[in-house]
Every structure is written in structure tokens, then in C-alpha cells.
Design a protein around this motif. Structure first.
Motif, PDB file in Angstrom:
ATOM      1  N   ALA A 190       0.894  -6.300   2.766  1.00 31.85           N
ATOM      2  CA  ALA A 190       0.731  -4.936   3.303  1.00 31.85           C
ATOM      3  C   ALA A 190       0.439  -3.987   2.152  1.00 31.85           C
ATOM      4  O   ALA A 190       1.160  -3.975   1.144  1.00 31.85           O
ATOM      5  CB  ALA A 190       1.988  -4.491   4.042  1.00 31.85           C
ATOM      6  N   TYR A 191      -0.623  -3.221   2.303  1.00 33.82           N
ATOM      7  CA  TYR A 191      -1.022  -2.298   1.243  1.00 33.82           C
ATOM      8  C   TYR A 191      -1.261  -0.910   1.838  1.00 33.82           C
ATOM      9  O   TYR A 191      -1.831  -0.775   2.917  1.00 33.82           O
ATOM     10  CB  TYR A 191      -2.306  -2.795   0.569  1.00 33.82           C
ATOM     11  CG  TYR A 191      -2.155  -4.167  -0.081  1.00 33.82           C
ATOM     12  CD1 TYR A 191      -1.259  -4.363  -1.134  1.00 33.82           C
ATOM     13  CD2 TYR A 191      -2.904  -5.253   0.371  1.00 33.82           C
ATOM     14  CE1 TYR A 191      -1.117  -5.614  -1.728  1.00 33.82           C
ATOM     15  CE2 TYR A 191      -2.771  -6.507  -0.218  1.00 33.82           C
ATOM     16  CZ  TYR A 191      -1.876  -6.685  -1.268  1.00 33.82           C
ATOM     17  OH  TYR A 191      -1.740  -7.918  -1.842  1.00 33.82           O
ATOM     18  N   GLY A 192      -0.839   0.090   1.114  1.00 33.67           N
ATOM     19  CA  GLY A 192      -1.153   1.471   1.487  1.00 33.67           C
ATOM     20  C   GLY A 192      -0.038   2.147   2.256  1.00 33.67           C
ATOM     21  O   GLY A 192       0.802   1.516   2.893  1.00 33.67           O
ATOM     22  N   GLU A 193      -0.092   3.487   2.182  1.00 32.96           N
ATOM     23  CA  GLU A 193       0.956   4.327   2.762  1.00 32.96           C
ATOM     24  C   GLU A 193       1.065   4.166   4.275  1.00 32.96           C
ATOM     25  O   GLU A 193       2.136   4.314   4.843  1.00 32.96           O
ATOM     26  CB  GLU A 193       0.580   5.769   2.419  1.00 32.96           C
ATOM     27  CG  GLU A 193       1.750   6.680   2.221  1.00 32.96           C
ATOM     28  CD  GLU A 193       1.255   8.096   1.980  1.00 32.96           C
ATOM     29  OE1 GLU A 193       0.229   8.270   1.279  1.00 32.96           O
ATOM     30  OE2 GLU A 193       1.908   9.015   2.527  1.00 32.96           O
ATOM     31  N   SER A 194      -0.077   3.852   4.925  1.00 35.58           N
ATOM     32  CA  SER A 194      -0.040   3.766   6.391  1.00 35.58           C
ATOM     33  C   SER A 194       0.844   2.615   6.867  1.00 35.58           C
ATOM     34  O   SER A 194       1.196   2.538   8.042  1.00 35.58           O
ATOM     35  CB  SER A 194      -1.452   3.616   6.956  1.00 35.58           C
ATOM     36  OG  SER A 194      -1.997   2.376   6.573  1.00 35.58           O
ATOM     37  N   LYS A 195       1.212   1.715   5.951  1.00 31.58           N
ATOM     38  CA  LYS A 195       2.071   0.579   6.323  1.00 31.58           C
ATOM     39  C   LYS A 195       3.529   0.797   5.927  1.00 31.58           C
ATOM     40  O   LYS A 195       4.380  -0.062   6.194  1.00 31.58           O
ATOM     41  CB  LYS A 195       1.553  -0.705   5.661  1.00 31.58           C
ATOM     42  CG  LYS A 195       0.119  -1.063   6.004  1.00 31.58           C
ATOM     43  CD  LYS A 195      -0.053  -1.380   7.478  1.00 31.58           C
ATOM     44  CE  LYS A 195      -1.499  -1.561   7.889  1.00 31.58           C
ATOM     45  NZ  LYS A 195      -2.132  -2.747   7.367  1.00 31.58           N
TER      46      LYS A 195
END
Ligand code: GLP
Length: 234
Positions: A190-195
Motif C-alpha cells: 500500500a502506497y500513498g496517503e489515500s491508503k
């Protein structure tokens, strides 16, 4: 869960590649459960650029959109061919057939494939609402392959890959959570703020069907590979 916070997707890919290589060293006829979406792309790139040999291995993908055939560049079969299979051949690649006329029969066929080829190592991404494969919130933990009505949030999230939201298929065929949990090992990217919220709920929340990935707390061999942004709420 073994949580690895990495500074880049390339670093995450190398960690996963080592786990794949260790698995192939044990058994070059291993069965790999594979995922689509942006999260595993760096890993597939690293695999393509490595000398890893999958020619005796089997792959079984998590899911496919209903109604998209292999010529459609948004189908998951197209994604897998262009990102991995055309460059790294396997002995055999299985995906659900989104064009099957009888979808119920197709889910049974897929369950038989999974039963006949127990998965040694499963790759997962995670949806913003905590879905794995296309097992949306509320899906029973023991379910096998099934036809899914995609939630508005998933349609919205995946619209970026299509011309517009209306072009996103409304249904998919997904491997079930019960089958995912039978895999001997699991790697979740999982990568990124949305996760970030989904990752917090998955790792620190209670085990609940409202967050499908939280079921992974009940599995004894899960490696979670995330960047700082996805880890920001932990
Ligand atoms: C889709 C796929 C999932 C994937 C999720 C996240 O819904 N069915 O398997 O994990 O998207 O995708 P991404 O990695 O692009 O954020």
C-alpha cells in the motif's frame, strides 16, 4: 503482521522479490496469487528486470471485471500480460473470465482451479475502503469466488483508469476472502496517503467485515509493505 515501512516503491519491490525468490528456491513449481492495480507495478517491474525464472510456476489472479475482454486495455488480463506475463512467462496463468456467459459456473470453475493449485504466496493491494481483491466491506470472511457489485467508492477510485466514471464496469468476479486466507504467505502493498486510513484500520483496528483486509490479522504469515504516507496514521 510484519510491517515494513519503505522509502520508495522500488525498495518495497526488492523486499517482495526476495520473498518470491526464497519461495521459488523451495519449490520452482510454486503457485503465486497475483493482484492488479498500481500498488504491485513496481514489484512486477523488478521481477521483469530480475533473472527470476517463473517457467515452472503457476499464477492465479485475484479478480477480473465482468464484461471486459483481453483486448480491452482496462481488463486485468491485459494488465497482467503487459506488466508481467508477456515479459516473464509462467507455466500457466489463471484469471477469472470476465466474458463468461454463465458467471455462476465461472465462479465454480475458478474455485476448482484454486483447490487444485493451493496458493503458496499471495500478493495483495488494498482499496481505500479496505477491500482486498474485490471483496468489498461487508463481504463474509469465508466466501469463495463470487460475482461482486462494485461499491460507488471503488467505481470512483478506479474511474481514473477509464474515460469516465460511466465506463467503469459495475461488476467483477473476485477470489473470495476464504481462499485468500488459505494462501500460505501473503504480501500486501500500500502506497500513498489515500491508503493511510485503510492501513490503520487493517493493522490496528478490530477484525471486522467492515474492513475486509482486517481479516489478515488472523493469518500467521503476512508482510505489509507500505511507504511513509500509507503509514502516517499508525
Ligand atoms: C482494485 C483491485 C484491487 C486493488 C485495488 C487498489 O480495486 N481490484 O485488487 O488492490 O484496486 O488499487 P491500487 O493499487 O491501484 O490503489
Amino acid at each position: 503482521m510484519d510491517v515494513k515501512i519503505v522509502s520508495s516503491q522500488e525498495e518495497g519491490a526488492q523486499i517482495a522479490l526476495k520473498i518470491f525468490q526464497d519461495q521459488l528456491a523451495k519449490n520452482n513449481a510454486s503457485v503465486f496469487g497475483l493482484a492488479t492495480g498500481s500498488s504491485p507495478i513496481a514489484f512486477y517491474e523488478a521481477a521483469v528486470n530480475s533473472d527470476i525464472d517463473f517457467t515452472k510456476a503457476t499464477s492465479i489472479n485475484l479478480d477480473e471485471y465482468v464484461g471486459l475482454d483481453g483486448n480491452n486495455d482496462q481488463s486485468y488480463i491485459y494488465f497482467m500480460k503487459s506488466n508481467l506475463f508477456d515479459k516473464k512467462p509462467f507455466k500457466v496463468n489463471y484469471l477469472p473470465n470476465g466474458m463468461a456467459k454463465d458467471l455462476a459456473a465461472e465462479t465454480k470453475r475458478y474455485d476448482q482451479i484454486i483447490d487444485d493449485n493451493p496458493i503458496d504466496l499471495q500478493i495483495l493491494g488494498i482499496g481505500r475502503n479496505g477491500h482486498i481483491g474485490f471483496n468489498e466491506p461487508g463481504t463474509p470472511f469465508d466466501i469463495t469466488t463470487h460475482v461482486v457489485d462494485l461499491t460507488p467508492s471503488t467505481i470512483e477510485a478506479n474511474a481514473r483508469f477509464f474515460e469516465n466514471k460511466d465506463a467503469v464496469p459495475r461488476q467483477a468476479i473476485s477470489m473470495g476472502i476464504g481462499s485468500i486466507m488459505k494462501s500460505k504467505k501473503i504480501i500486501l502493498f500500500a502506497y500513498g496517503e489515500s491508503k493511510a486510513q485503510a492501513i490503520k484500520d487493517t493493522i490496528e483496528g478490530s477484525v471486522t467485515t467492515h474492513v475486509p483486509a482486517s481479516v489478515l490479522q488472523n493469518h500467521n504469515d503476512v508482510t505489509v509493505i507500505i511507504d511513509q504516507a500509507a503509514a502516517s496514521l499508525l
